[in-house]
Design a protein around this motif. Structure first.
Motif, mmCIF file in Angstrom:
data_model
loop_
_atom_site.group_PDB
_atom_site.id
_atom_site.type_symbol
_atom_site.label_atom_id
_atom_site.label_comp_id
_atom_site.label_asym_id
_atom_site.label_seq_id
_atom_site.Cartn_x
_atom_site.Cartn_y
_atom_site.Cartn_z
ATOM 1 N N LEU A 111 0.852 -0.980 -0.116
ATOM 2 C CA LEU A 111 0.075 0.027 -0.094
ATOM 3 C C LEU A 111 1.020 1.137 0.158
ATOM 4 N N ASP A 112 1.201 1.677 -1.427
ATOM 5 C CA ASP A 112 1.998 2.749 -1.469
ATOM 6 C C ASP A 112 1.255 4.127 -1.105
ATOM 7 N N GLY A 113 1.633 4.945 -0.312
ATOM 8 C CA GLY A 113 1.112 6.213 -0.225
ATOM 9 C C GLY A 113 0.341 6.057 1.037
ATOM 10 N N SER A 114 0.196 5.231 1.974
ATOM 11 C CA SER A 114 -0.551 4.816 2.902
ATOM 12 C C SER A 114 -0.764 6.082 4.044
ATOM 13 N N ILE A 199 7.073 17.685 -8.128
ATOM 14 C CA ILE A 199 8.218 17.576 -7.072
ATOM 15 C C ILE A 199 7.818 18.227 -5.887
ATOM 16 N N ASN A 200 8.364 17.568 -4.885
ATOM 17 C CA ASN A 200 7.982 18.349 -3.595
ATOM 18 C C ASN A 200 8.732 19.535 -3.266
ATOM 19 N N SER A 201 8.349 20.703 -3.787
ATOM 20 C CA SER A 201 9.186 21.821 -3.776
ATOM 21 C C SER A 201 9.512 22.566 -2.413
ATOM 22 N N ARG A 233 2.188 19.874 -10.343
ATOM 23 C CA ARG A 233 1.395 18.886 -9.464
ATOM 24 C C ARG A 233 2.099 18.154 -8.635
ATOM 25 N N TRP A 234 1.702 17.995 -7.299
ATOM 26 C CA TRP A 234 2.376 17.131 -6.329
ATOM 27 C C TRP A 234 1.132 16.550 -5.453
ATOM 28 N N ILE A 235 1.040 14.978 -5.608
ATOM 29 C CA ILE A 235 -0.017 14.649 -4.934
ATOM 30 C C ILE A 235 0.573 13.594 -3.692
ATOM 31 N N GLY A 236 1.839 13.515 -3.737
ATOM 32 C CA GLY A 236 2.455 12.651 -2.677
ATOM 33 C C GLY A 236 2.083 11.308 -2.660
ATOM 34 N N SER A 237 1.495 10.783 -3.894
ATOM 35 C CA SER A 237 1.358 9.341 -3.881
ATOM 36 C C SER A 237 2.033 9.008 -5.274
ATOM 37 N N LEU A 238 2.911 8.208 -5.181
ATOM 38 C CA LEU A 238 3.665 7.884 -6.334
ATOM 39 C C LEU A 238 2.935 7.282 -7.515
ATOM 40 N N VAL A 239 1.715 6.201 -7.132
ATOM 41 C CA VAL A 239 0.813 5.474 -8.012
ATOM 42 C C VAL A 239 0.001 6.601 -8.707
ATOM 43 N N ILE A 251 6.499 15.079 -15.866
ATOM 44 C CA ILE A 251 7.771 14.440 -15.404
ATOM 45 C C ILE A 251 7.766 14.525 -13.893
ATOM 46 N N PHE A 252 8.109 13.417 -12.999
ATOM 47 C CA PHE A 252 8.094 13.360 -11.714
ATOM 48 C C PHE A 252 9.488 13.120 -11.415
ATOM 49 N N LEU A 253 9.718 13.964 -9.969
ATOM 50 C CA LEU A 253 11.297 13.942 -9.528
ATOM 51 C C LEU A 253 11.133 13.757 -8.011
ATOM 52 N N TYR A 254 11.664 12.596 -7.553
ATOM 53 C CA TYR A 254 11.788 12.558 -6.123
ATOM 54 C C TYR A 254 13.533 12.478 -5.912
ATOM 55 N N PRO A 255 14.350 13.606 -6.075
ATOM 56 C CA PRO A 255 15.776 13.473 -6.241
ATOM 57 C C PRO A 255 16.233 13.184 -4.720
ATOM 58 N N GLY A 265 17.605 9.937 -2.090
ATOM 59 C CA GLY A 265 16.149 10.106 -2.326
ATOM 60 C C GLY A 265 15.331 9.527 -1.267
ATOM 61 N N ARG A 266 14.270 9.216 -1.665
ATOM 62 C CA ARG A 266 13.137 8.658 -0.636
ATOM 63 C C ARG A 266 12.666 7.082 -1.138
ATOM 64 N N LEU A 267 12.566 7.144 -2.376
ATOM 65 C CA LEU A 267 11.827 5.749 -2.820
ATOM 66 C C LEU A 267 12.658 4.927 -2.961
ATOM 67 N N ARG A 268 12.040 3.688 -2.905
ATOM 68 C CA ARG A 268 12.679 2.275 -2.834
ATOM 69 C C ARG A 268 13.098 1.764 -4.194
ATOM 70 N N LEU A 269 14.222 1.209 -4.232
ATOM 71 C CA LEU A 269 14.617 0.682 -5.650
ATOM 72 C C LEU A 269 13.946 -0.400 -6.116
ATOM 73 N N TYR A 271 11.016 -1.682 -4.565
ATOM 74 C CA TYR A 271 9.758 -1.908 -4.594
ATOM 75 C C TYR A 271 8.983 -0.809 -5.681
ATOM 76 N N GLU A 272 9.811 0.322 -5.704
ATOM 77 C CA GLU A 272 8.945 1.164 -6.329
ATOM 78 C C GLU A 272 9.873 1.714 -7.777
ATOM 79 N N ALA A 273 11.057 1.998 -7.816
ATOM 80 C CA ALA A 273 11.695 2.361 -8.631
ATOM 81 C C ALA A 273 11.970 1.530 -9.855
HETATM 82 O O1 F6P Z 1 7.118 6.048 -0.627
HETATM 83 C C1 F6P Z 1 5.889 6.645 -0.350
HETATM 84 C C2 F6P Z 1 5.468 7.967 -1.095
HETATM 85 O O2 F6P Z 1 4.262 8.218 -0.201
HETATM 86 C C3 F6P Z 1 5.182 7.945 -2.158
HETATM 87 O O3 F6P Z 1 4.144 7.344 -2.787
HETATM 88 C C4 F6P Z 1 5.203 9.471 -2.716
HETATM 89 O O4 F6P Z 1 5.702 9.715 -3.870
HETATM 90 C C5 F6P Z 1 6.316 10.064 -1.640
HETATM 91 O O5 F6P Z 1 6.440 9.198 -0.719
HETATM 92 C C6 F6P Z 1 5.841 11.339 -1.076
HETATM 93 O O6 F6P Z 1 7.140 11.781 -0.263
HETATM 94 P P1 F6P Z 1 6.991 13.078 0.362
HETATM 95 O O7 F6P Z 1 5.803 13.138 1.685
HETATM 96 O O8 F6P Z 1 8.235 13.388 1.006
HETATM 97 O O9 F6P Z 1 6.534 14.233 -0.651
#
Ligand code: F6P
Length: 345
Positions: A111-114, A199-201, A233-239, A251-255, A265-269, A271-273
């Protein structure tokens, strides 16, 4: 009555008699069944006892919510009936080596983004199917290019399943009446050049120069080197971000950034990337860390993090250029540029 192909029919048509392909087909079908159950749960929210309350921390230190753990159980139960070599769940510290003779192994983020579940935001399940290696414990040290299939499910206004088995990308929508996924997008292609970035600016002050420069260019819009306005746009939910990019580009960036713990970065190679990169490339897009193609990376550890920049190919190539030509980034970070941009450096 709608005539769309069901996921099951599509899988059957693609698998043929080959045992490896049939194993992939069975695994995808089981993951899809599990996702229907997870979709039921997420859509009932508080009525299903979803509180969004913490249950503990997963291996990465992320807070586990009640539904993470339930989604993990549902997926394990669905896959339990199949011969699977190794299971790797983002919720678990270690691999589960199940059947060393089974041809395929699966990594999944149940459950990504939970962390956003109780805000009624789209969340999802991500999976990656790998061939099991002779030493099963080395299965998830293979590069992303070894993946046999990858997919994700978005639990949003619609429940959608995105799938690649290495021949393009299909999108299926859950038909709640028949409780089947139906094909609603075949051989999906990401527009090559788009004007939307994600991107999370709020982390801007921690970014490296190439990322700052690229975003600065986007923000300058028609007055900058891109010569066109961008939307953000930044939803904060990768899916959800990935689904949007598949549908209309961007384009999506989580650098990586300068915060402690975000050096990669934050994301897992695993399970996610890896799965996202496989899908995005199969749809004609690109996925890099900045300098390296994501699918070329072999994980050094199961829960390794990685910077992820993915989406429309031309936008991704521009970010890659910023990384490979430091003078371009420096120029963009120069005072005049900074003065004209929305964000001051
Ligand atoms: O990996 C979990 C996650 O919620 C992703 O779905 C999302 O892209 C990212 O973290 C959001 O991170 P942050 O809260 O740092 O913007």
């Amino acid at each position: 009555m709608s005539q769309e192909l069901t996921l099951q029919q599509r899988l059957e048509a693609c698998a043929g008699p080959d045992p490896l392909h049939r194993a992939v087909k069975d695994a995808v079908a089981a993951l899809a069944q599990a996702s229907i159950e997870i979709s039921d749960l997420t859509s009932r929210g508080a009525l299903a006892g979803i509180t969004g309350q913490a249950r503990g921390r997963n291996t990465d230190g992320d807070v586990q919510k009640d539904l993470d753990v339930r989604a993990d159980d549902i997926i394990r139960a669905a896959l339990g009936r199949l011969p699977i070599g190794v299971l790797a769940s983002e919720e678990m510290a270690d691999l589960d080596i199940l059947d060393a003779n089974a041809p395929i192994s699966i990594a999944f983020d149940p459950l990504d983004g939970s962390s956003n579940i109780n805000t009624n935001m789209s969340v999802g399940t991500i999976f990656s199917i790998m061939p099991t290696t002779a030493d099963p414990s080395a299965t998830f040290t293979q590069p992303g290019s070894a993946q046999l299939a990858a997919g994700f499910v978005v639990y949003g206004p619609q429940t959608s399943l995105v799938l690649t088995i290495g021949h393009g990308v299909d999108i299926f929508t859950l038909d709640r009446d028949s409780r089947e996924y139906k094909l609603t997008g075949s051989m999906v292609q990401i527009p090559p050049d788009a004007n939307e970035f994600a991107i999370n600016s709020s982390n801007r002050r921690h970014w490296d120069a190439p990322v700052r420069s690229y975003i600065e260019e986007c923000v300058m819009g028609a007055e900058g080197p891109c010569g066109k306005d961008f939307n953000m746009r930044w939803i904060g939910s990768l899916v959800a971000e990935a689904f949007r990019i598949l549908v209309r580009g961007g384009i999506f960036l989580y650098p990586s950034d300068g915060r402690r713990g975000y050096e990669e970065g934050r994301l897992r190679l695993v399970y996610e990337a890896h799965p996202m990169a496989f899908i995005v490339e199969q749809a004609g897009g690109g996925a890099i860390t900045g300098r390296t193609r994501i699918l070329d990376i072999s994980p050094a550890s199961l829960h390794q993090r990685v910077p992820l920049i993915m989406g429309s190919i031309k936008n991704v190539q521009r970010v890659e250029h910023m990384h490979s030509q430091p003078e371009v980034a420096l120029e963009a970070n120069a005072p005049l540029f900074g003065h004209r941009g929305l964000f001051r450096i």
